[in-house]
Scaffold this active site. Structure first.
Site, PDB file in Angstrom:
ATOM      1  N   CYS A  81       0.876  -1.180   0.000  1.00 46.54           N
ATOM      2  CA  CYS A  81       0.000   0.000   0.000  1.00 46.54           C
ATOM      3  C   CYS A  81       0.909   1.224   0.000  1.00 46.54           C
ATOM      4  O   CYS A  81       2.123   1.104   0.142  1.00 46.54           O
ATOM      5  CB  CYS A  81      -0.925  -0.017   1.208  1.00 46.54           C
ATOM      6  SG  CYS A  81      -0.076  -0.288   2.765  1.00 46.54           S
ATOM      7  N   HIS A  82       0.299   2.378  -0.195  1.00 49.10           N
ATOM      8  CA  HIS A  82       1.083   3.615  -0.335  1.00 49.10           C
ATOM      9  C   HIS A  82       0.464   4.729   0.515  1.00 49.10           C
ATOM     10  O   HIS A  82      -0.716   4.662   0.887  1.00 49.10           O
ATOM     11  CB  HIS A  82       1.071   4.120  -1.783  1.00 49.10           C
ATOM     12  CG  HIS A  82       1.410   3.092  -2.810  1.00 49.10           C
ATOM     13  ND1 HIS A  82       2.693   2.671  -3.049  1.00 49.10           N
ATOM     14  CD2 HIS A  82       0.632   2.408  -3.684  1.00 49.10           C
ATOM     15  CE1 HIS A  82       2.692   1.770  -4.022  1.00 49.10           C
ATOM     16  NE2 HIS A  82       1.449   1.599  -4.421  1.00 49.10           N
ATOM     17  N   ASN A 117      -3.243   5.316 -10.592  1.00 49.81           N
ATOM     18  CA  ASN A 117      -3.249   5.168 -12.063  1.00 49.81           C
ATOM     19  C   ASN A 117      -4.302   4.218 -12.607  1.00 49.81           C
ATOM     20  O   ASN A 117      -4.192   3.783 -13.751  1.00 49.81           O
ATOM     21  CB  ASN A 117      -1.863   4.722 -12.580  1.00 49.81           C
ATOM     22  CG  ASN A 117      -0.780   5.694 -12.194  1.00 49.81           C
ATOM     23  OD1 ASN A 117      -0.948   6.896 -12.364  1.00 49.81           O
ATOM     24  ND2 ASN A 117       0.304   5.203 -11.631  1.00 49.81           N
ATOM     25  N   ARG A 172       6.085   3.658 -18.054  1.00 48.54           N
ATOM     26  CA  ARG A 172       5.198   4.813 -17.913  1.00 48.54           C
ATOM     27  C   ARG A 172       5.366   5.472 -16.523  1.00 48.54           C
ATOM     28  O   ARG A 172       4.846   6.551 -16.273  1.00 48.54           O
ATOM     29  CB  ARG A 172       3.740   4.415 -18.152  1.00 48.54           C
ATOM     30  CG  ARG A 172       3.124   3.641 -17.045  1.00 48.54           C
ATOM     31  CD  ARG A 172       1.712   3.160 -17.316  1.00 48.54           C
ATOM     32  NE  ARG A 172       1.495   1.921 -16.617  1.00 48.54           N
ATOM     33  CZ  ARG A 172       1.261   1.809 -15.321  1.00 48.54           C
ATOM     34  NH1 ARG A 172       1.175   2.891 -14.566  1.00 48.54           N
ATOM     35  NH2 ARG A 172       1.120   0.640 -14.748  1.00 48.54           N
ATOM     36  N   ARG A 175      12.843  -0.389  -3.742  1.00 50.73           N
ATOM     37  CA  ARG A 175      12.053  -0.790  -4.911  1.00 50.73           C
ATOM     38  C   ARG A 175      12.754  -0.328  -6.177  1.00 50.73           C
ATOM     39  O   ARG A 175      13.154   0.837  -6.284  1.00 50.73           O
ATOM     40  CB  ARG A 175      10.675  -0.144  -4.819  1.00 50.73           C
ATOM     41  CG  ARG A 175       9.680  -0.672  -5.837  1.00 50.73           C
ATOM     42  CD  ARG A 175       8.358  -0.016  -5.604  1.00 50.73           C
ATOM     43  NE  ARG A 175       7.264  -0.677  -6.287  1.00 50.73           N
ATOM     44  CZ  ARG A 175       6.203  -0.045  -6.759  1.00 50.73           C
ATOM     45  NH1 ARG A 175       6.099   1.275  -6.634  1.00 50.73           N
ATOM     46  NH2 ARG A 175       5.239  -0.707  -7.346  1.00 50.73           N
ATOM     47  N   HIS A 218       2.951  -7.498  -8.060  1.00 50.39           N
ATOM     48  CA  HIS A 218       1.784  -7.763  -8.910  1.00 50.39           C
ATOM     49  C   HIS A 218       2.011  -8.899  -9.910  1.00 50.39           C
ATOM     50  O   HIS A 218       1.643  -8.800 -11.091  1.00 50.39           O
ATOM     51  CB  HIS A 218       1.376  -6.483  -9.657  1.00 50.39           C
ATOM     52  CG  HIS A 218       1.367  -5.243  -8.788  1.00 50.39           C
ATOM     53  ND1 HIS A 218       1.183  -5.280  -7.425  1.00 50.39           N
ATOM     54  CD2 HIS A 218       1.517  -3.926  -9.090  1.00 50.39           C
ATOM     55  CE1 HIS A 218       1.244  -4.051  -6.931  1.00 50.39           C
ATOM     56  NE2 HIS A 218       1.441  -3.204  -7.911  1.00 50.39           N
ATOM     57  N   THR A 245       6.331   6.143  -7.077  1.00 49.76           N
ATOM     58  CA  THR A 245       7.208   6.974  -7.901  1.00 49.76           C
ATOM     59  C   THR A 245       6.840   8.463  -7.852  1.00 49.76           C
ATOM     60  O   THR A 245       7.687   9.302  -8.122  1.00 49.76           O
ATOM     61  CB  THR A 245       7.182   6.507  -9.365  1.00 49.76           C
ATOM     62  OG1 THR A 245       5.825   6.467  -9.807  1.00 49.76           O
ATOM     63  CG2 THR A 245       7.808   5.135  -9.507  1.00 49.76           C
ATOM     64  N   ASP A 289      -2.913  -2.529  -2.367  1.00 54.81           N
ATOM     65  CA  ASP A 289      -2.441  -1.505  -3.313  1.00 54.81           C
ATOM     66  C   ASP A 289      -3.190  -0.174  -3.141  1.00 54.81           C
ATOM     67  O   ASP A 289      -3.161   0.673  -4.041  1.00 54.81           O
ATOM     68  CB  ASP A 289      -2.511  -1.969  -4.771  1.00 54.81           C
ATOM     69  CG  ASP A 289      -1.688  -1.067  -5.692  1.00 54.81           C
ATOM     70  OD1 ASP A 289      -0.663  -0.548  -5.252  1.00 54.81           O
ATOM     71  OD2 ASP A 289      -2.104  -0.839  -6.843  1.00 54.81           O
ATOM     72  N   TYR A 343       3.021  11.149 -12.660  1.00 55.70           N
ATOM     73  CA  TYR A 343       1.598  11.407 -12.393  1.00 55.70           C
ATOM     74  C   TYR A 343       1.470  12.190 -11.092  1.00 55.70           C
ATOM     75  O   TYR A 343       2.385  12.169 -10.256  1.00 55.70           O
ATOM     76  CB  TYR A 343       0.801  10.089 -12.299  1.00 55.70           C
ATOM     77  CG  TYR A 343       1.219   9.183 -11.155  1.00 55.70           C
ATOM     78  CD1 TYR A 343       0.664   9.315  -9.879  1.00 55.70           C
ATOM     79  CD2 TYR A 343       2.182   8.193 -11.333  1.00 55.70           C
ATOM     80  CE1 TYR A 343       1.053   8.483  -8.833  1.00 55.70           C
ATOM     81  CE2 TYR A 343       2.566   7.358 -10.299  1.00 55.70           C
ATOM     82  CZ  TYR A 343       1.993   7.512  -9.053  1.00 55.70           C
ATOM     83  OH  TYR A 343       2.380   6.698  -8.005  1.00 55.70           O
TER      84      TYR A 343
HETATM   85  O1  LIG Z   1       0.733   2.411 -11.574  1.00 53.44           O
HETATM   86  C1  LIG Z   1       0.915   1.208 -11.321  1.00 53.44           C
HETATM   87  O2  LIG Z   1       0.995   0.322 -12.166  1.00 53.44           O
HETATM   88  C2  LIG Z   1       1.013   0.742  -9.954  1.00 53.44           C
HETATM   89  C3  LIG Z   1       1.602   1.306  -8.924  1.00 53.44           C
HETATM   90  C4  LIG Z   1       2.203   2.639  -8.976  1.00 53.44           C
HETATM   91  C5  LIG Z   1       3.631   2.593  -8.814  1.00 53.44           C
HETATM   92  O3  LIG Z   1       4.252   1.570  -8.954  1.00 53.44           O
HETATM   93  C6  LIG Z   1       4.363   3.801  -8.439  1.00 53.44           C
HETATM   94  O4  LIG Z   1       3.886   4.903  -8.623  1.00 53.44           O
HETATM   95  O5  LIG Z   1       5.445   3.648  -7.909  1.00 53.44           O
HETATM   96  C7  LIG Z   1       1.693   0.524  -7.675  1.00 53.44           C
HETATM   97  O6  LIG Z   1       1.054  -0.489  -7.504  1.00 53.44           O
HETATM   98  O7  LIG Z   1       2.447   0.877  -6.812  1.00 53.44           O
END
Ligand SMILES: O=C(O)/C=C(\CC(=O)C(=O)O)C(=O)O
Length: 306
Positions: free
Chosen positions: A34-35, A264, A132, A126, A183, A79, A259, A51
């Site tokens: 999770c974030h 996105n 993308r 990570r 994933h 990211t 997640d 993004y």
């Molecule tokens: O946008 C995706 O495919 C999934 C993401 C975003 C990501 O990896 C990130 O922004 O670092 C995830 O599950 O963390």
């Protein structure tokens, strides 16, 4: 001055008011992916981001954890925050030991910063290969990072698309610390789960006993749906044979996570309660579910807990 951020056009915010899952996770369950996003006014998003998300704070994450019946979180640096781990670290520090973290660091990271990240609860870095989301990083830089983190006993989380595995496999296998795949390596679920493409992924998992896999993100991978909305108990069934193969062959090296807040997604935003109800489809026995949700993440992230 307070930073004001405008979300990426079409951005879907996380689902407010998720249902309470019918499946009750075992005691001590860990949401292992999770974030946190910002809040942007307090923890600005990185200039190099691809993004701009909505805010998703640590308090909102912890509220979701409790609502879903989970005990702990693994907060993965996204990211949009680049290599500024401060929002993630702030969440770890506020969690009272109930959250661990996965950071992004650059090769020039100082020893003091690494030590501070470790002390806050970071246990991995990570490496993101999804084009993308990031600009390409030279492999030498990644090597340098591996060298720096090895003394801490950290692992490397790898995020890549299925089509890129063949090119990246040798590099991955040369990394001398445990690997955790995000994933399921993003399989194309319109293909045969017993076919050569997913076979190559499973072979990669077989190549070393310290390669772990997050059986996460059916909402990202599913083509047929239906979405986890409106009490749907049979969501994302096209993903099930893939996740179940991984859980059944590697029961001691799989992890699960929400997640949240689901960056996105462009089609729909899932009800996280219904995502939890997806777990029994991919881990059909109580023993498998206990490994997936408790034993495995505890071994990787809280090895010293009682
Ligand atoms: O946008 C995706 O495919 C999934 C993401 C975003 C990501 O990896 C990130 O922004 O670092 C995830 O599950 O963390």
């Amino acid at each position: 001055m307070t930073a004001i951020f405008e979300k990426t056009p079409g951005w879907l915010d996380w689902y407010a008011g998720p249902s309470r899952p019918q499946f009750r996770p075992p005691e001590g369950a860990v949401d292992a992916h999770c974030h946190v996003f910002g809040p942007g006014a307090e923890f600005p998003f990185a200039p190099e981001r691809k993004y701009t998300p909505c805010d998703a704070s640590k308090d909102q994450l912890f509220e979701l954890r409790d609502h879903l019946g989970f005990a702990r979180n693994v907060v993965v640096q996204a990211t949009c925050h680049g290599a500024d781990n401060s929002a993630m670290v702030d969440a770890l520090r506020a969690s009272g030991g109930l959250a661990r973290g996965v950071a992004t660091v650059r090769p020039g990271v100082s020893d003091a910063e690494l030590a501070e990240l470790h002390e806050a609860g970071v246990r991995g870095v990570r490496f993101n290969f999804v084009k993308r989301l990031v600009d390409t990083v030279p492999q030498q830089d990644l090597w340098d990072v591996v060298e720096r983190i090895t003394p801490y006993g950290w692992h490397v989380v790898i995020y890549f698309e299925a089509a890129d595995l063949a090119d990246l496999r040798d590099f991955f296998l040369s990394i001398p610390v445990p690997l955790v795949i995000d994933h399921m390596g993003r399989p194309d679920v319109t293909k045969d789960p017993h076919g050569p493409e997913f076979g190559a992924f499973l072979d990669f998992m077989r190549a070393r006993p310290d390669i772990w896999c997050k059986v996460t993100c059916p909402e990202r991978l599913s083509v047929s749906g239906p979405p986890a909305l409106d009490e749907e108990q049979r969501a994302y069934l096209d993903v099930v044979p893939f996740a179940r193969r991984v859980v059944e062959e590697f029961p001691d090296r799989v992890l699960w996570g929400t997640d949240w807040p689901h960056p996105n997604l462009t089609d729909h935003m899932p009800d996280d309660g219904l995502l939890v109800d997806f777990i029994p489809h991919i881990a059909p026995t109580p023993k498998l579910r206990h490994k997936l949700l408790v034993d495995n993440p505890m071994r990787l992230y809280w090895p010293d807990a009682d």
